[in-house]
Design a protein around this motif. Structure first.
Motif, PDB file in Angstrom:
ATOM      1  N   ALA A   4       0.847  -1.178   0.000  1.00 42.01           N
ATOM      2  CA  ALA A   4       0.000   0.000   0.000  1.00 42.01           C
ATOM      3  C   ALA A   4       0.889   1.237   0.000  1.00 42.01           C
ATOM      4  CB  ALA A   4      -0.925   0.019   1.223  1.00 42.01           C
TER       5      ALA A   4
ATOM      6  N   TYR B 275      -3.520   0.405  -3.306  1.00 43.30           N
ATOM      7  CA  TYR B 275      -3.346  -0.892  -2.680  1.00 43.30           C
ATOM      8  C   TYR B 275      -3.054  -1.969  -3.711  1.00 43.30           C
ATOM      9  CZ  TYR B 275      -5.515   1.285   1.394  1.00 43.30           C
ATOM     10  OH  TYR B 275      -5.796   2.113   2.455  1.00 43.30           O
TER      11      TYR B 275
ATOM     12  N   LYS C  22      -6.505  -5.451  -0.993  1.00 42.69           N
ATOM     13  CA  LYS C  22      -7.638  -4.519  -1.070  1.00 42.69           C
ATOM     14  C   LYS C  22      -8.813  -5.024  -0.251  1.00 42.69           C
ATOM     15  CE  LYS C  22      -6.943  -2.260  -5.543  1.00 42.69           C
ATOM     16  NZ  LYS C  22      -7.358  -2.205  -6.963  1.00 42.69           N
TER      17      LYS C  22
END
Length: 128
Positions: free
Chosen positions: A49, A60, A65
């Motif tokens: 990230a 991300y 995610k």
């Protein structure tokens, strides 16, 4: 120079959560790209990230995610990575990294070679 120190790693069972912290010191640019990378044994270091500290844009990896959240506390010069629903594939050493984008650009690259400053890492182990 910017110094980065990570903390918060540990061992958890699958489905658990951890929050990593990264404290920055030294010269803090008004706009910086900051990121979390991870490296599992025998694998390449990969981006997890990243975000721009001034614009707040976040990015991300597909694998995290919806489970991981990157955030910052600018007053404390601290970057966080909240990790939920952890699974054994998340086991790795997690690194905090940063660079100052040319011209204060809002976009932050995912390429580890572009990151100038690195912490020493913190180990995250997830058991099934």
């Amino acid at each position: 120079q910017v110094q980065l120190v990570e903390s918060g790693g540990g061992s958890v069972q699958a489905g658990g959560s951890l929050r990593l912290s990264c404290v920055a010191s030294g010269y803090i640019y008004s706009t910086m790209c900051v990121a979390w990378f991870r490296q599992a044994p025998g694998k390449e270091r990969e981006g997890v990230a990243r975000m721009n500290t001034a614009y707040g844009r976040t990015y991300y990896a597909d694998s995290v995610k919806g489970r991981f959240t990157i955030s910052q506390d600018r007053a404390k010069n601290t970057l966080y990575l909240q990790m939920n629903s952890l699974n054994p594939e998340d086991t790795a050493v997690y690194y905090c990294a940063a660079y100052a984008p040319d011209g204060g650009l809002a976009y932050c690259t995912s390429l580890k070679g572009d990151y100038t400053y690195w912490g020493l890492g913190t180990q995250v182990s997830v058991s099934s």
